[in-house]
Design a protein around this motif. Structure first.
Motif: not given
Length: 211
Positions: A128-152
């Protein structure tokens, strides 16, 4: 289908779908005339052949490219900042969880045999370019992982939608959209319901098919 309907592809965006399977998402994007260009990346040769056939049959060979590649090694296929939007339905089950499907295509799609959500974030940070978007569908039961990975990997969460089969059942999926860099304001949208209580599709679901 849900991912392609919820994301809202912009006219000039260069789009890549990681783990494209038989190219359903690129076909929807191209059919709707969205985006500047669309690339589908798929590891499994049999699905690559099917994806390319689907693109040809539907007349989109000039607007969709199917690349046979492992998105965990995507740096060898594209230079940094090639795309504006990365889409993915990443494998959602840990290797040690759940019953693994005997059909390898389905097993790879559901279990982290050939990639994981972290691999998607790592690839997106390169693509991605700076400011580009990542969009995905993921299980609600594992949503905490997405916020962790986004920050990482240098992303900020920008849009979050909880997805229910119907109004009486708990959420099973989430739509998660984040931006490479940028501010920290997060839009939490109204819940998305796929079916009415009588079993028919909701107006919102029908709208995705009819768009």
């Amino acid at each position: 289908m849900l991912l392609a309907g919820l994301v809202g592809v912009r006219p000039r965006e260069r789009v890549v779908d990681l783990g494209t399977g038989c190219a359903v998402i690129p076909l929807i994007v191209a059919y709707r005339g969205q985006g500047r260009s669309v690339v589908g990346v798929e590891l499994q040769p049999e699905l690559v052949r099917l994806a390319r056939k689907n693109v040809e049959v539907n007349g989109f060979v000039d607007s969709i490219r199917i690349l046979e590649a492992d998105f965990k090694e995507i740096t060898s296929s594209f230079p940094p900042g090639t795309f504006d939007l990365v889409l993915s339905n990443p494998p959602y089950r840990r290797l040690a969880s759940g019953r693994m499907n005997a059909v390898r295509q389905k097993a790879v799609a559901r279990h982290e045999l050939a990639g994981s959500a972290e691999d998607v974030f790592r690839a997106a940070s390169h693509l991605l370019v700076q400011g580009g978007r990542l969009a995905l569908i993921y299980p609600a039961s594992r949503v905490g992982l997405l916020f962790v990975l986004a920050r990482r990997y240098g992303f900020n969460a920008k849009r979050f939608t909880v997805i229910h089969s119907n109004a009486s059942e708990p959420a099973r999926l989430v739509y998660f959209e984040c931006r490479k860099g940028g501010g920290e304001e997060l839009l939490v949208t109204a819940p998305f319901f796929i079916y009415r209580e009588d079993g028919g599709p909701t107006d919102a679901m029908r709208a995705l098919y009819e768009a």
